[in-house]
Enzyme design. Structure first.
Site, PDB file in Angstrom:
ATOM      1  N   SER A 153       0.806  -1.224   0.000  1.00  0.00           N
ATOM      2  CA  SER A 153       0.000   0.000   0.000  1.00  0.00           C
ATOM      3  C   SER A 153       0.839   1.273   0.000  1.00  0.00           C
ATOM      4  CB  SER A 153      -0.924   0.015   1.229  1.00  0.00           C
ATOM      5  OG  SER A 153      -0.175  -0.043   2.429  1.00  0.00           O
ATOM      6  N   TYR A 154       2.149   1.168   0.163  1.00  0.00           N
ATOM      7  CA  TYR A 154       2.980   2.366   0.216  1.00  0.00           C
ATOM      8  C   TYR A 154       3.093   2.991  -1.182  1.00  0.00           C
ATOM      9  CZ  TYR A 154       4.536   0.914   4.902  1.00  0.00           C
ATOM     10  OH  TYR A 154       4.595   0.549   6.228  1.00  0.00           O
ATOM     11  N   ASN A 155       2.515   4.167  -1.303  1.00  0.00           N
ATOM     12  CA  ASN A 155       2.568   4.923  -2.559  1.00  0.00           C
ATOM     13  C   ASN A 155       2.089   4.082  -3.746  1.00  0.00           C
ATOM     14  OD1 ASN A 155       3.629   7.256  -1.251  1.00  0.00           O
ATOM     15  ND2 ASN A 155       5.612   6.228  -1.176  1.00  0.00           N
ATOM     16  N   HIS A 156       0.965   3.380  -3.506  1.00  0.00           N
ATOM     17  CA  HIS A 156       0.293   2.605  -4.564  1.00  0.00           C
ATOM     18  C   HIS A 156       1.230   1.576  -5.202  1.00  0.00           C
ATOM     19  CE1 HIS A 156      -2.919   5.549  -4.141  1.00  0.00           C
ATOM     20  NE2 HIS A 156      -2.034   6.503  -4.344  1.00  0.00           N
ATOM     21  N   GLY A 157       2.077   0.976  -4.381  1.00  0.00           N
ATOM     22  CA  GLY A 157       2.991  -0.053  -4.882  1.00  0.00           C
ATOM     23  C   GLY A 157       4.315   0.468  -5.391  1.00  0.00           C
TER      24      GLY A 157
END
Length: 333
Positions: free
Chosen positions: A52-56
């Site tokens: 989920s960090y920065n949309h992958g």
């Protein structure tokens, strides 16, 4: 450097872990790769990220970095699944359907055939723990995952998972990743003793208290323009309070009296707390990494530990870093 066993596994890791939440935003590809290279050069062995960090994008950057430098086998690579990765009703949570999909997507982004530590990012009250553990066990047996762990779980859920694994022969959690810093010490009451008793590694996030203990905040009304309070707001803004800044100022003065920067002391304090394996340090720049690398060789003195306890007593809190954990009912005024 003292390498530490990762819980009751035979894996040894450095006593600091690189957190990759900033990779992709605000830290760009080039700086992220410099951070990864320098950390490995310094002997740091663990990198932690999440789908989920920065949309992958965080996972993609790590994958590109390790493919470029050829040092994948020198890294104990950790990621997490749970939070939404798409708009669909099954693009989130701890179900078999979501976790197997999420793990395979993480493998592709990370450009690797296995994840060393796959963690459940948060509890899911709507999914039986048996379903979650059975899915994770299949991933382990398929060779896609080496070890499993959890993040920001209450002690009773960690214990429940351990007992279900023992009873059913499922893969067993080897670690828990909670928020932990001098401003919020509540895990010392139950979670830390539980993990010590049952051999789980503790890899805490937010050891700098989102920069408050690094001396970045001096006035609640004027946060730094590049801080998470300004850039992201919401839950991040809730963690910066007048009381926390007051303690942070006293803490910064204490650090300087002992010849340390506030950031160094904040990380050293977490690193050397009983039961802690390696705090996760989410650096934004190479300069920040360089500042904290000396902590790898430091030890917290008894006098300095007592001085920190005088600021925030054991087991207590002055700021709420469990504000993303719905199970934590106690809130800090």
């Amino acid at each position: 450097m003292e390498y530490r066993f990762f819980g009751r596994t035979g894996v040894r890791v450095a006593p600091l872990c690189i957190g990759a939440m900033n990779f992709g935003n605000p830290t760009d590809d080039a700086e992220s790769m410099r951070i990864i290279d320098r950390a490995i050069d310094a002997g740091i062995t663990m990198i932690d990220t999440a789908d989920s960090y920065n949309h992958g994008e965080s996972e993609r950057i790590i994958g590109r970095a390790l493919a470029r430098n050829g040092r994948r086998d020198q890294v104990f690579l950790a990621t997490k699944g749970h939070f939404p990765t798409g708009p669909g009703p099954n693009d989130r949570g701890n179900s078999r359907l979501h976790l197997i999909r999420a793990c395979e997507d993480s493998l592709r982004r990370l450009q690797t055939d296995h994840i060393d530590l796959y963690q459940i990012h948060r509890p899911d009250p709507n999914t039986p723990v048996e379903e979650t553990l059975a899915a994770l066990t299949d991933l382990v047996r398929q060779g896609k995952v080496r070890y499993i762990g959890c993040s920001t779980h209450p002690a009773w859920r960690v214990m429940e998972a351990i007992m279900v694994s023992e009873l059913k022969g499922y893969a067993r959690y080897v670690s828990e990743q909670p928020p932990y810093n001098l401003l919020d010490r509540r895990i010392e009451n139950e979670l830390l003793p539980l993990c010590q008793a049952h051999g789980l590694a503790i890899i805490p996030w937010a050891p700098l208290a989102q920069g408050v203990l690094a001396g970045r905040y001096t006035d609640i009304t004027a946060p730094p323009p590049d801080s998470r309070v300004v850039l992201r707001g919401g839950i991040y803004a809730e963690r910066v309070t007048a009381r926390g800044i007051e303690v942070g100022r006293a803490f910064a003065a204490l650090a300087r009296e002992h010849g340390l920067t506030p950031a160094q002391l904040a990380i050293l304090w977490v690193k050397d707390q009983p039961g802690v394996t390696a705090p996760i340090v989410g650096v934004r720049t190479l300069a920040q990494l360089e500042e904290i690398l000396p902590v790898l060789e430091m030890a917290l003195s008894a006098d300095l530990r007592a001085a920190c306890d005088a600021l925030v007593p054991p087991g207590s809190a002055v700021v709420d870093f469990h504000n993303t954990a719905g199970w934590m009912k106690m809130r800090i005024a």
